[in-house]
Write a protein that holds these residues in place. Structure first.
Motif, PDB file in Angstrom:
ATOM      1  N   PRO A 161      31.691  43.915 -27.281  1.00 14.86           N
ATOM      2  CA  PRO A 161      32.747  42.884 -27.375  1.00 14.86           C
ATOM      3  C   PRO A 161      32.291  41.716 -27.968  1.00 14.86           C
ATOM      4  O   PRO A 161      31.358  41.251 -28.205  1.00 14.86           O
ATOM      5  N   LYS A 162      33.417  40.832 -28.785  1.00 18.53           N
ATOM      6  CA  LYS A 162      33.016  39.726 -29.406  1.00 18.53           C
ATOM      7  C   LYS A 162      32.583  38.658 -28.660  1.00 18.53           C
ATOM      8  O   LYS A 162      31.991  37.807 -29.096  1.00 18.53           O
ATOM      9  N   GLN A 163      33.073  38.698 -27.336  1.00 19.68           N
ATOM     10  CA  GLN A 163      32.558  37.728 -26.251  1.00 19.68           C
ATOM     11  C   GLN A 163      31.936  38.100 -25.101  1.00 19.68           C
ATOM     12  O   GLN A 163      32.326  39.458 -24.722  1.00 19.68           O
ATOM     13  N   LEU A 164      31.264  37.221 -24.602  1.00 23.68           N
ATOM     14  CA  LEU A 164      30.772  37.967 -23.126  1.00 23.68           C
ATOM     15  C   LEU A 164      31.986  37.967 -22.159  1.00 23.68           C
ATOM     16  O   LEU A 164      32.722  37.155 -22.098  1.00 23.68           O
ATOM     17  N   LEU A 165      31.679  39.274 -21.591  1.00 24.10           N
ATOM     18  CA  LEU A 165      32.827  39.381 -20.400  1.00 24.10           C
ATOM     19  C   LEU A 165      32.052  39.265 -19.123  1.00 24.10           C
ATOM     20  O   LEU A 165      31.017  39.843 -18.808  1.00 24.10           O
ATOM     21  N   TYR A 166      32.765  38.485 -18.144  1.00 27.64           N
ATOM     22  CA  TYR A 166      32.199  38.272 -16.878  1.00 27.64           C
ATOM     23  C   TYR A 166      32.382  39.578 -15.973  1.00 27.64           C
ATOM     24  O   TYR A 166      33.333  40.415 -16.291  1.00 27.64           O
ATOM     25  N   VAL A 181      38.303  22.121 -17.959  1.00 28.42           N
ATOM     26  CA  VAL A 181      37.411  22.916 -17.122  1.00 28.42           C
ATOM     27  C   VAL A 181      36.275  23.246 -18.138  1.00 28.42           C
ATOM     28  O   VAL A 181      36.389  23.959 -19.152  1.00 28.42           O
ATOM     29  N   ASN A 182      35.123  23.261 -17.543  1.00 26.26           N
ATOM     30  CA  ASN A 182      33.842  23.463 -18.040  1.00 26.26           C
ATOM     31  C   ASN A 182      33.373  24.711 -17.304  1.00 26.26           C
ATOM     32  O   ASN A 182      33.031  24.619 -15.945  1.00 26.26           O
ATOM     33  N   ILE A 183      32.968  25.938 -17.973  1.00 24.34           N
ATOM     34  CA  ILE A 183      32.589  27.015 -17.042  1.00 24.34           C
ATOM     35  C   ILE A 183      31.133  27.575 -18.095  1.00 24.34           C
ATOM     36  O   ILE A 183      31.072  27.383 -19.032  1.00 24.34           O
ATOM     37  N   ARG A 184      30.178  27.876 -17.252  1.00 27.70           N
ATOM     38  CA  ARG A 184      28.953  28.431 -17.893  1.00 27.70           C
ATOM     39  C   ARG A 184      28.385  29.565 -16.936  1.00 27.70           C
ATOM     40  O   ARG A 184      28.475  29.496 -15.870  1.00 27.70           O
ATOM     41  N   LEU A 192      37.037  38.952 -17.817  1.00 25.00           N
ATOM     42  CA  LEU A 192      37.407  37.841 -18.615  1.00 25.00           C
ATOM     43  C   LEU A 192      36.509  37.253 -19.434  1.00 25.00           C
ATOM     44  O   LEU A 192      35.395  37.319 -19.063  1.00 25.00           O
ATOM     45  N   THR A 193      36.989  36.622 -20.709  1.00 21.26           N
ATOM     46  CA  THR A 193      35.965  35.831 -21.366  1.00 21.26           C
ATOM     47  C   THR A 193      35.981  34.344 -20.838  1.00 21.26           C
ATOM     48  O   THR A 193      36.850  34.119 -20.021  1.00 21.26           O
ATOM     49  N   ARG A 194      34.898  33.614 -21.427  1.00 22.13           N
ATOM     50  CA  ARG A 194      35.050  32.075 -21.045  1.00 22.13           C
ATOM     51  C   ARG A 194      36.606  31.753 -21.358  1.00 22.13           C
ATOM     52  O   ARG A 194      36.935  30.669 -20.811  1.00 22.13           O
ATOM     53  N   THR A 195      36.622  31.887 -22.574  1.00 19.95           N
ATOM     54  CA  THR A 195      37.961  31.160 -23.072  1.00 19.95           C
ATOM     55  C   THR A 195      39.119  31.742 -22.274  1.00 19.95           C
ATOM     56  O   THR A 195      40.090  30.837 -21.895  1.00 19.95           O
ATOM     57  N   GLU A 196      39.207  32.838 -21.881  1.00 23.06           N
ATOM     58  CA  GLU A 196      40.232  33.382 -20.934  1.00 23.06           C
ATOM     59  C   GLU A 196      40.397  32.974 -19.575  1.00 23.06           C
ATOM     60  O   GLU A 196      41.320  32.463 -19.114  1.00 23.06           O
ATOM     61  N   ILE A 244      26.978  34.811 -11.731  1.00 25.98           N
ATOM     62  CA  ILE A 244      27.144  33.443 -11.039  1.00 25.98           C
ATOM     63  C   ILE A 244      27.495  32.424 -12.362  1.00 25.98           C
ATOM     64  O   ILE A 244      26.913  32.355 -13.308  1.00 25.98           O
ATOM     65  N   LEU A 245      28.598  31.618 -11.940  1.00 21.20           N
ATOM     66  CA  LEU A 245      29.171  30.912 -12.819  1.00 21.20           C
ATOM     67  C   LEU A 245      29.257  29.359 -12.141  1.00 21.20           C
ATOM     68  O   LEU A 245      29.154  29.036 -11.034  1.00 21.20           O
TER      69      LEU A 245
END
Length: 258
Positions: free
Chosen positions: A42-47, A135-138, A113-117, A52-53
């Motif tokens: 995937p181009k971005q990390l998928l949760y 919203v800040n997610i990590r 979902l990705t972080r952007t989504e 743990i977010l």
């Protein structure tokens, strides 16, 4: 006849000092690579479940988004209160079904979902109740494990949520001289199944590999080379034994020559 006896003695020395085979040392020898090859990434990390977010919601008017933040938990263990001696943790564990329980909004499906989504989803839903939310997610538990012939094997927590295999091996202080550069194994879980890939670090094409960028919980295994395998059964008594057999062989050879 004399030559034959001498050859037998030499063979005895070789057999005495023989070492273990790769079957005794190498991990994952029967991995089903044909059935579990990683073909793309995937181009971005998928949760996914068990991630743990940390999610923090802010706005120009903090009071409007306060209900959307979990209570702050202080890790301060002393009686001194300061910005440096305490930390604030707001974490959400993605359950087996891929959901989190979010304040006010309730259960939200985040797996896949990705972080952007996920950020867009939360901004839209919170935005209907609060003005201009941020919203800040990590991902708090992005870890990779590196084992085998590296200088510093172990499990490492990654802060940036994006790391290449070369950067990961850098965390492990590179391969030892005994590591196979052409046969580095990557193990990854995809949709509940283990997938595999092998990378040749001696090739520049490594940067085009589907596993060049690592994912959460990836395992990297560096296989030992033949030199390491051969030395694996060596112990301090071998030197004494070799010396004794060598001396005996010399004495017998002298008498045979006479």
């Amino acid at each position: 006849m004399k030559t034959r006896i001498l050859l037998i003695l030499i063979l005895a020395v070789v057999m005495t000092t023989s070492c273990a085979s790769g079957k005794d040392i190498v991990y994952f020898q029967d991995e089903p690579l044909e059935d579990g090859l990683l073909m793309s990434e995937p181009k971005q990390l998928l949760y996914k479940p068990d991630d743990i977010l940390t999610i923090h919601v802010s706005a120009l008017d903090p009071d409007t988004v306060k209900p959307f933040n979990l209570p702050l938990i202080s890790n301060n263990t002393s009686n001194i209160t300061s910005a440096q001696s305490s930390s604030q943790v707001q974490t959400y564990l993605i359950d087996y079904n891929g959901n989190i329980e979010f304040p006010v909004l309730g259960k939200i499906k985040v797996a896949g979902l990705t972080r952007t989504e996920l950020t867009s989803l939360l901004v839209d839903r919170i935005g209907s109740m609060a003005k201009d939310p941020i919203v800040n997610i990590r991902l708090a538990n992005f870890t990779i494990t590196i084992i085998g012939e590296v200088s510093n094997p172990g499990t490492f927590t990654i802060q940036d949520e994006r790391i290449t295999i070369l950067e990961a091996l850098g965390l492990a202080n590179d391969l030892t001289i005994f590591g196979k550069r052409k046969n580095v194994l990557i193990i990854r879980e995809v949709d509940g199944k283990k997938k595999f890939a092998k990378i040749d670090l001696t090739s520049i094409n490594t940067v085009n590999s589907p596993v060049y960028y690592l994912q959460q919980n990836d395992v990297i295994y560096v296989e030992p080379n033949n030199a390491k395998i051969r030395s694996s059964t060596y112990n301090q008594n071998n030197g004494v034994l070799i010396s004794a057999i060598g001396t005996l062989t010399t004495i017998i050879a002298v008498f045979l020559v006479k």
